[in-house]
Scaffold this motif. Structure first.
Motif, short mmCIF file in Angstrom:
data_model
loop_
_atom_site.label_atom_id
_atom_site.label_comp_id
_atom_site.label_asym_id
_atom_site.label_seq_id
_atom_site.Cartn_x
_atom_site.Cartn_y
_atom_site.Cartn_z
N TYR A 287 0.83 -1.21 0.00
CA TYR A 287 0.00 0.00 0.00
C TYR A 287 0.87 1.26 0.00
N ILE A 288 1.92 1.26 0.81
CA ILE A 288 2.82 2.43 0.87
C ILE A 288 3.53 2.62 -0.46
N VAL A 289 3.96 1.52 -1.08
CA VAL A 289 4.62 1.60 -2.39
C VAL A 289 3.67 2.22 -3.42
N ASN A 290 2.40 1.81 -3.38
CA ASN A 290 1.42 2.33 -4.34
C ASN A 290 1.14 3.82 -4.12
N THR A 291 1.10 4.24 -2.86
CA THR A 291 0.76 5.64 -2.57
C THR A 291 1.87 6.60 -2.97
N LEU A 292 3.12 6.11 -3.01
CA LEU A 292 4.23 6.98 -3.38
C LEU A 292 4.43 7.08 -4.89
N SER A 293 3.57 6.43 -5.65
CA SER A 293 3.63 6.54 -7.11
C SER A 293 3.51 8.01 -7.50
N PRO A 294 4.22 8.46 -8.52
CA PRO A 294 4.93 7.69 -9.56
C PRO A 294 6.39 7.37 -9.23
N ALA A 295 6.84 7.61 -8.01
CA ALA A 295 8.23 7.31 -7.66
C ALA A 295 8.43 5.80 -7.50
N ARG A 296 9.62 5.31 -7.92
CA ARG A 296 9.96 3.90 -7.73
C ARG A 296 10.52 3.70 -6.33
#
Length: 409
Positions: A287-296
């Motif tokens: 979830y955290i990875v998705n929310t920081l999109s568009p950053a890898r």
């Protein structure tokens, strides 16, 4: 009784059509006004047995006093003798209650003035109650209005027959509100103040985004796609987390629409505000990875996850650090609001530097452990070796020599 004419009832019907106030409310208000005027006329503040009656068939209105039939009259304002009561009906008996017309002959002008004041007040109260009931039902929903005018820092929005106030903190920064322009606003609150009824609306509330998505995305209205969370900085950027209750329906694709038609309509309604659609996950790392999109994201390290705090350390490539944080920290700030997690973002080089500095600190603080179960002889030998630089054989020779010298003496 006083003749009022049929025009009165025509006015009642007109008020019912224009103001939405029922005919019964107006007639009741006029009757109350007559009672108030009569009390002023007789200079009596308390007269509980007084009422006004309006007869629609004859177009007459009058003030009546209810009196109880008794043998001996002690209070003429509330009691009447049986003999006098017979004038109002032959079948009157003791303990009956009779209505006596007490309308003054010169009551027309006084009653009209008093009725006007009371009727005006009652109409305002009725309108106020209608607006209160109407907007209490609409509280927490999106409605369309017209910008009426700008007063200082507040924007006055006309909604039907009512006016709503949009304070500065509920406006989109940098937005120009032109009078006459139609606008969609969120009904934030309804304040029933002693002076007037005040409607508070917002153009910057996060729920506006929810309402727009529910209007434009049928899957959300049908319950197939669910909005989990919304974080908004009005006029700049919004993040919205969505999940699908049907494995065959892509929640993000449904919100975007064919060729982006749905999302473009919403963006246009929000004056080109940026919108990030995030796929929700029960896994906090994902979830955290998705929310920081568009950053890898390289890795997510959960530091704390309990009822008191939720903290995570996120490592991103060096060239993605500024993108992950966002301008003025906006991206990570919205991610925090969306997930409820406190997110600390570091680049790969920053993380390596932290690990190295932590390793140096551990080496500087290192001390060789001393075993506590050594016996006294071993400890003494080690002390001798350390202080004098001698080994075990030297210690033995010294001890033997000492004995021999003592014997010879």
């Amino acid at each position: 009784m006083i003749k009022i004419g049929s025009t009165f009832f025509e006015v009642c019907e007109e008020l019912e059509q224009t103001k939405g106030i029922s005919k019964e409310v107006i007639i009741s208000s006029v009757c109350d006004a007559m009672v108030t005027a009569y009390k002023k006329h007789i200079k009596a503040k308390e007269a509980t047995n007084v009422e006004a009656i309006l007869v629609e068939e004859s177009c007459e209105i009058g003030v009546f006093r209810n009196k109880v039939v008794v043998e001996n009259v002690e209070d003429p304002d509330t009691e009447i003798s049986l003999e006098d009561a017979k004038e109002f009906g032959d079948d009157v008996e003791l303990e009956d209650e009779v209505k006596i017309d007490v309308t003054p002959e010169d009551f027309g002008r006084i009653a009209a003035q008093s009725a006007k004041q009371v009727l005006t007040q009652r109409i305002r109260e009725a309108e106020r109650k209608m607006v209160l009931d109407e907007f209490m039902e609409k509280k927490g929903t999106l409605i369309t209005g017209t910008i009426q005018r700008v007063e200082g820092r507040n924007v006055i929005v006309s909604i039907g027959n009512s006016e709503a106030v949009m304070p500065q903190k509920e406006q989109i920064p940098g937005e120009y509100y032109k009078p006459g322009t139609r606008i969609r606003v969120f009904v934030l609150n309804v304040k029933d103040t002693p002076r007037q009824l005040q409607l508070i609306v917002s153009h910057a509330h996060a729920e506006i985004v929810r309402e727009l998505f529910e209007l434009e995305v049928p899957e959300i209205e049908d319950g197939i796609v669910e909005i989990k969370s919304i974080a908004r900085e009005a006029g700049f950027r919004t993040k919205i987390a969505v999940a699908s209750n049907d494995p065959e329906v892509d929640c993000v694709g449904a919100c975007i629409g064919p060729r982006g038609s749905r999302i473009q309509t919403i963006i246009g309604e929000l004056k080109n505000e940026k919108i990030d659609i995030v796929r929700y996950s029960d896994d906090p790392v994902e979830y955290i990875v998705n929310t920081l999109s568009p950053a890898r994201v390289v890795s997510v390290d959960i530091l704390a996850d309990d009822e008191y705090s939720k903290e995570a350390l996120v490592i991103v490539p060096d060239d993605q650090l500024s993108l992950a944080i966002g301008r003025g920290g906006q991206n990570v700030r919205l991610a925090h609001k969306l997930t409820g997690w406190k997110i600390d973002i570091k680049s790969v080089s920053q993380a390596e530097a932290m690990d190295n500095s932590r390793g140096y600190e551990e080496e500087d603080q290192y001390e060789e452990p001393v075993e506590e179960d050594m016996d006294d002889e071993i400890q003494e030998e080690e002390i001798n070796q350390e202080e004098y630089g001698v080994d075990e054989e030297d210690v033995a020779e010294l001890n033997n020599g000492g004995e021999e010298e003592t014997t010879e003496e």
